[in-house]
Write a protein that holds these residues in place. Structure first.
Motif, PDB file in Angstrom:
ATOM      1  N   LEU A 102       0.830  -1.204   0.000  1.00 39.73           N
ATOM      2  CA  LEU A 102       0.000   0.000   0.000  1.00 39.73           C
ATOM      3  C   LEU A 102       0.868   1.259   0.000  1.00 39.73           C
ATOM      4  O   LEU A 102       0.548   2.244  -0.673  1.00 39.73           O
ATOM      5  CB  LEU A 102      -0.936  -0.004   1.207  1.00 39.73           C
ATOM      6  CG  LEU A 102      -1.877  -1.206   1.312  1.00 39.73           C
ATOM      7  CD1 LEU A 102      -2.809  -1.050   2.511  1.00 39.73           C
ATOM      8  CD2 LEU A 102      -2.701  -1.374   0.039  1.00 39.73           C
ATOM      9  N   ARG A 103       1.971   1.219   0.740  1.00 39.38           N
ATOM     10  CA  ARG A 103       2.899   2.350   0.727  1.00 39.38           C
ATOM     11  C   ARG A 103       3.497   2.555  -0.668  1.00 39.38           C
ATOM     12  O   ARG A 103       3.704   3.687  -1.111  1.00 39.38           O
ATOM     13  CB  ARG A 103       4.026   2.134   1.738  1.00 39.38           C
ATOM     14  CG  ARG A 103       3.651   2.499   3.154  1.00 39.38           C
ATOM     15  CD  ARG A 103       4.850   2.645   4.054  1.00 39.38           C
ATOM     16  NE  ARG A 103       4.436   3.241   5.317  1.00 39.38           N
ATOM     17  CZ  ARG A 103       4.269   4.528   5.512  1.00 39.38           C
ATOM     18  NH1 ARG A 103       4.496   5.368   4.512  1.00 39.38           N
ATOM     19  NH2 ARG A 103       3.878   4.996   6.677  1.00 39.38           N
ATOM     20  N   LEU A 104       3.776   1.453  -1.342  1.00 40.45           N
ATOM     21  CA  LEU A 104       4.298   1.545  -2.700  1.00 40.45           C
ATOM     22  C   LEU A 104       3.298   2.244  -3.613  1.00 40.45           C
ATOM     23  O   LEU A 104       3.663   3.095  -4.432  1.00 40.45           O
ATOM     24  CB  LEU A 104       4.617   0.143  -3.232  1.00 40.45           C
ATOM     25  CG  LEU A 104       5.119   0.057  -4.675  1.00 40.45           C
ATOM     26  CD1 LEU A 104       6.458   0.776  -4.816  1.00 40.45           C
ATOM     27  CD2 LEU A 104       5.245  -1.394  -5.104  1.00 40.45           C
ATOM     28  N   ALA A 105       2.012   1.883  -3.477  1.00 39.64           N
ATOM     29  CA  ALA A 105       0.977   2.513  -4.296  1.00 39.64           C
ATOM     30  C   ALA A 105       0.909   4.007  -4.031  1.00 39.64           C
ATOM     31  O   ALA A 105       0.809   4.820  -4.965  1.00 39.64           O
ATOM     32  CB  ALA A 105      -0.373   1.857  -4.025  1.00 39.64           C
ATOM     33  N   VAL A 106       0.954   4.405  -2.756  1.00 34.86           N
ATOM     34  CA  VAL A 106       0.909   5.834  -2.426  1.00 34.86           C
ATOM     35  C   VAL A 106       2.136   6.553  -2.983  1.00 34.86           C
ATOM     36  O   VAL A 106       2.027   7.630  -3.581  1.00 34.86           O
ATOM     37  CB  VAL A 106       0.810   6.037  -0.902  1.00 34.86           C
ATOM     38  CG1 VAL A 106       0.836   7.527  -0.568  1.00 34.86           C
ATOM     39  CG2 VAL A 106      -0.464   5.396  -0.356  1.00 34.86           C
ATOM     40  N   ALA A 107       3.309   5.964  -2.796  1.00 29.32           N
ATOM     41  CA  ALA A 107       4.539   6.594  -3.275  1.00 29.32           C
ATOM     42  C   ALA A 107       4.520   6.777  -4.788  1.00 29.32           C
ATOM     43  O   ALA A 107       4.958   7.802  -5.315  1.00 29.32           O
ATOM     44  CB  ALA A 107       5.746   5.766  -2.857  1.00 29.32           C
ATOM     45  N   ARG A 108       4.007   5.790  -5.509  1.00 32.45           N
ATOM     46  CA  ARG A 108       4.003   5.859  -6.975  1.00 32.45           C
ATOM     47  C   ARG A 108       2.991   6.866  -7.500  1.00 32.45           C
ATOM     48  O   ARG A 108       3.266   7.613  -8.441  1.00 32.45           O
ATOM     49  CB  ARG A 108       3.698   4.480  -7.557  1.00 32.45           C
ATOM     50  CG  ARG A 108       4.855   3.497  -7.477  1.00 32.45           C
ATOM     51  CD  ARG A 108       4.651   2.384  -8.492  1.00 32.45           C
ATOM     52  NE  ARG A 108       5.661   1.342  -8.389  1.00 32.45           N
ATOM     53  CZ  ARG A 108       6.898   1.436  -8.837  1.00 32.45           C
ATOM     54  NH1 ARG A 108       7.296   2.556  -9.407  1.00 32.45           N
ATOM     55  NH2 ARG A 108       7.739   0.429  -8.704  1.00 32.45           N
ATOM     56  N   TYR A 109       1.796   6.891  -6.905  1.00 27.74           N
ATOM     57  CA  TYR A 109       0.698   7.640  -7.510  1.00 27.74           C
ATOM     58  C   TYR A 109       0.443   9.001  -6.880  1.00 27.74           C
ATOM     59  O   TYR A 109      -0.368   9.770  -7.419  1.00 27.74           O
ATOM     60  CB  TYR A 109      -0.579   6.803  -7.467  1.00 27.74           C
ATOM     61  CG  TYR A 109      -0.451   5.507  -8.225  1.00 27.74           C
ATOM     62  CD1 TYR A 109      -0.071   5.483  -9.560  1.00 27.74           C
ATOM     63  CD2 TYR A 109      -0.693   4.283  -7.598  1.00 27.74           C
ATOM     64  CE1 TYR A 109       0.071   4.292 -10.254  1.00 27.74           C
ATOM     65  CE2 TYR A 109      -0.552   3.079  -8.284  1.00 27.74           C
ATOM     66  CZ  TYR A 109      -0.174   3.101  -9.611  1.00 27.74           C
ATOM     67  OH  TYR A 109      -0.030   1.910 -10.296  1.00 27.74           O
ATOM     68  N   ALA A 110       1.095   9.316  -5.762  1.00 26.79           N
ATOM     69  CA  ALA A 110       0.897  10.626  -5.140  1.00 26.79           C
ATOM     70  C   ALA A 110       1.751  11.673  -5.854  1.00 26.79           C
ATOM     71  O   ALA A 110       2.698  12.236  -5.296  1.00 26.79           O
ATOM     72  CB  ALA A 110       1.233  10.561  -3.650  1.00 26.79           C
ATOM     73  N   VAL A 111       1.404  11.908  -7.109  1.00 26.67           N
ATOM     74  CA  VAL A 111       2.081  12.905  -7.933  1.00 26.67           C
ATOM     75  C   VAL A 111       1.012  13.777  -8.586  1.00 26.67           C
ATOM     76  O   VAL A 111      -0.126  13.335  -8.770  1.00 26.67           O
ATOM     77  CB  VAL A 111       2.968  12.236  -9.012  1.00 26.67           C
ATOM     78  CG1 VAL A 111       4.108  11.459  -8.371  1.00 26.67           C
ATOM     79  CG2 VAL A 111       2.138  11.317  -9.907  1.00 26.67           C
ATOM     80  N   LEU A 152      -5.090   8.391   0.880  1.00 27.57           N
ATOM     81  CA  LEU A 152      -3.811   9.051   1.154  1.00 27.57           C
ATOM     82  C   LEU A 152      -3.290   9.808  -0.066  1.00 27.57           C
ATOM     83  O   LEU A 152      -2.704  10.896   0.063  1.00 27.57           O
ATOM     84  CB  LEU A 152      -2.792   8.014   1.626  1.00 27.57           C
ATOM     85  CG  LEU A 152      -3.113   7.396   2.997  1.00 27.57           C
ATOM     86  CD1 LEU A 152      -2.223   6.196   3.265  1.00 27.57           C
ATOM     87  CD2 LEU A 152      -2.969   8.434   4.095  1.00 27.57           C
ATOM     88  N   VAL A 153      -3.496   9.251  -1.257  1.00 29.27           N
ATOM     89  CA  VAL A 153      -3.095   9.963  -2.481  1.00 29.27           C
ATOM     90  C   VAL A 153      -3.931  11.221  -2.662  1.00 29.27           C
ATOM     91  O   VAL A 153      -3.404  12.298  -2.994  1.00 29.27           O
ATOM     92  CB  VAL A 153      -3.229   9.039  -3.710  1.00 29.27           C
ATOM     93  CG1 VAL A 153      -3.060   9.830  -5.004  1.00 29.27           C
ATOM     94  CG2 VAL A 153      -2.200   7.916  -3.656  1.00 29.27           C
ATOM     95  N   ASP A 154      -5.235  11.118  -2.419  1.00 37.46           N
ATOM     96  CA  ASP A 154      -6.110  12.277  -2.579  1.00 37.46           C
ATOM     97  C   ASP A 154      -5.746  13.381  -1.588  1.00 37.46           C
ATOM     98  O   ASP A 154      -5.738  14.573  -1.924  1.00 37.46           O
ATOM     99  CB  ASP A 154      -7.560  11.855  -2.393  1.00 37.46           C
ATOM    100  CG  ASP A 154      -8.544  12.823  -3.061  1.00 37.46           C
ATOM    101  OD1 ASP A 154      -8.101  13.638  -3.900  1.00 37.46           O
ATOM    102  OD2 ASP A 154      -9.747  12.754  -2.754  1.00 37.46           O
ATOM    103  N   LEU A 155      -5.426  12.998  -0.354  1.00 34.67           N
ATOM    104  CA  LEU A 155      -5.017  13.988   0.638  1.00 34.67           C
ATOM    105  C   LEU A 155      -3.719  14.680   0.231  1.00 34.67           C
ATOM    106  O   LEU A 155      -3.535  15.871   0.487  1.00 34.67           O
ATOM    107  CB  LEU A 155      -4.842  13.322   2.005  1.00 34.67           C
ATOM    108  CG  LEU A 155      -6.132  12.938   2.737  1.00 34.67           C
ATOM    109  CD1 LEU A 155      -5.811  12.073   3.952  1.00 34.67           C
ATOM    110  CD2 LEU A 155      -6.907  14.179   3.159  1.00 34.67           C
TER     111      LEU A 155
END
Length: 242
Positions: free
Chosen positions: A19-28, A108-111
Motif C-alpha cells: 500500500l505504501r508503494l501505491a501511495v509513493a508511486r501515484y501521489a504525484v 492518502l493519495v487524494d489527501l
C-alpha cells in the motif's frame, strides 16, 4: 478471539509495504509520470527495497518516501476494524476487504495531491462488483447484486454530471470513479444504506470544512479532497446499518 484478531492485524499490516508503494508511486500531480524513485537521490522505489516501512524514509538519503510515517499502518488498522465490526457473510467480507485494500491508498493519495488515480479506482469498482456477484450466487440471489450495479452506475454518473455541468465547482472525475465502487458496496445493502452513506459523507465534509475555515487553515475558495470523506462516510454507513 483475541488471538484471531492479532493474527488478522499482523496479516493486514503485512500488506502495508504494498500500500505504501501505491501511495509513493501515484501521489504525484496530475499529468506527471508516476514516481519510480526517491526524489532526493533517485533510489528505486519498489517492493523488496527499504523505505516502504512505517518510518517511510529512503535508505539512501533519509528523505521521506510517500505517505507520512505511520499513516498507512493506522489506516490499515482502521480498515481492519471496519472489516471486523461489519455484519456480513464471508463473500460480503471478501468484497469489503477488497474495497478497503484499494481505498486506503486512494485516500492518502487524494489527501496528498488531490487526485484519485484510475489504476486504483477502476480495480476497486470492478473487484467489488465481481466479489458481490459471487455473494449473489452463493448467498443472496441476483436482486441485491443488480441493485448494487444500478446504484454504482447511477452514483458514478451523478458525480460525473456535476463535473460536466459545474466544472471545477463540481466533483472531479476521480470522485466519480470512486463513487462507482461506493455505490456498488452501499447499494448491495439497500437504497436506504446508500442514502445514509451519502448523508454522512456530506455531513463529515461540511463539519471538517467549517472547522478548517474557523481555524483559518483554508479559505472559501479552497478545494478540499472529497475522496476521504466519501470513504469515511461509506465505512460509517456500513457500521451503523449492517
Amino acid at each position: 478471539m483475541r488471538g484471531s484478531l492479532s493474527v488478522r492485524a499482523i496479516a493486514a499490516l503485512a500488506v502495508t509495504p504494498l500500500l505504501r508503494l501505491a501511495v509513493a508511486r501515484y501521489a504525484v500531480p496530475a499529468g506527471t509520470p508516476n514516481r519510480t524513485g526517491c526524489e532526493g537521490c533517485g533510489e528505486p522505489i519498489r517492493l523488496g527495497r527499504a523505505g516502504l516501512g512505517p518510518a517511510a524514509r529512503c535508505p539512501g538519503c533519509g528523505a521521506r518516501v510517500g505517505a507520512p510515517p505511520g499513516s498507512v499502518e493506522l489506516a490499515v488498522l482502521a480498515a481492519l476494524a471496519v472489516l471486523a465490526l461489519a455484519d456480513a457473510t464471508l463473500a460480503e467480507r471478501a468484497a469489503l476487504a477488497w474495497w478497503l485494500g484499494w481505498v486506503v491508498p486512494l485516500a492518502l493519495v487524494d489527501l496528498a495531491v488531490h487526485r484519485l488515480p484510475d489504476r486504483l479506482t477502476w480495480p476497486a469498482a470492478a473487484g467489488t462488483a465481481a466479489l458481490l456477484g459471487v455473494a449473489a450466487l452463493t448467498d443472496s440471489g441476483p436482486i441485491p447484486w443488480l441493485r448494487a450495479l444500478a446504484a454504482g452506475i447511477g452514483l458514478g454518473l451523478a458525480f460525473a454530471a456535476t463535473t460536466l455541468l459545474l466544472g471545477r465547482r463540481g466533483f472531479g472525475l476521480g470522485d466519480a470513479k470512486l463513487a462507482l465502487s461506493v455505490g456498488v458496496l452501499l447499494g448491495w445493502y439497500g437504497w436506504p444504506v446508500l442514502v445514509i452513506g451519502l448523508l454522512l459523507t456530506f455531513a463529515l465534509s461540511a463539519v471538517v470544512s467549517l472547522g478548517l475555515l474557523l481555524a483559518r487553515r483554508v479559505s472559501w475558495s479552497s478545494h478540499l479532497p472529497f475522496g476521504p470523506f466519501l470513504i469515511l462516510g461509506t465505512c460509517a454507513a456500513l457500521l451503523l446499518t449492517t
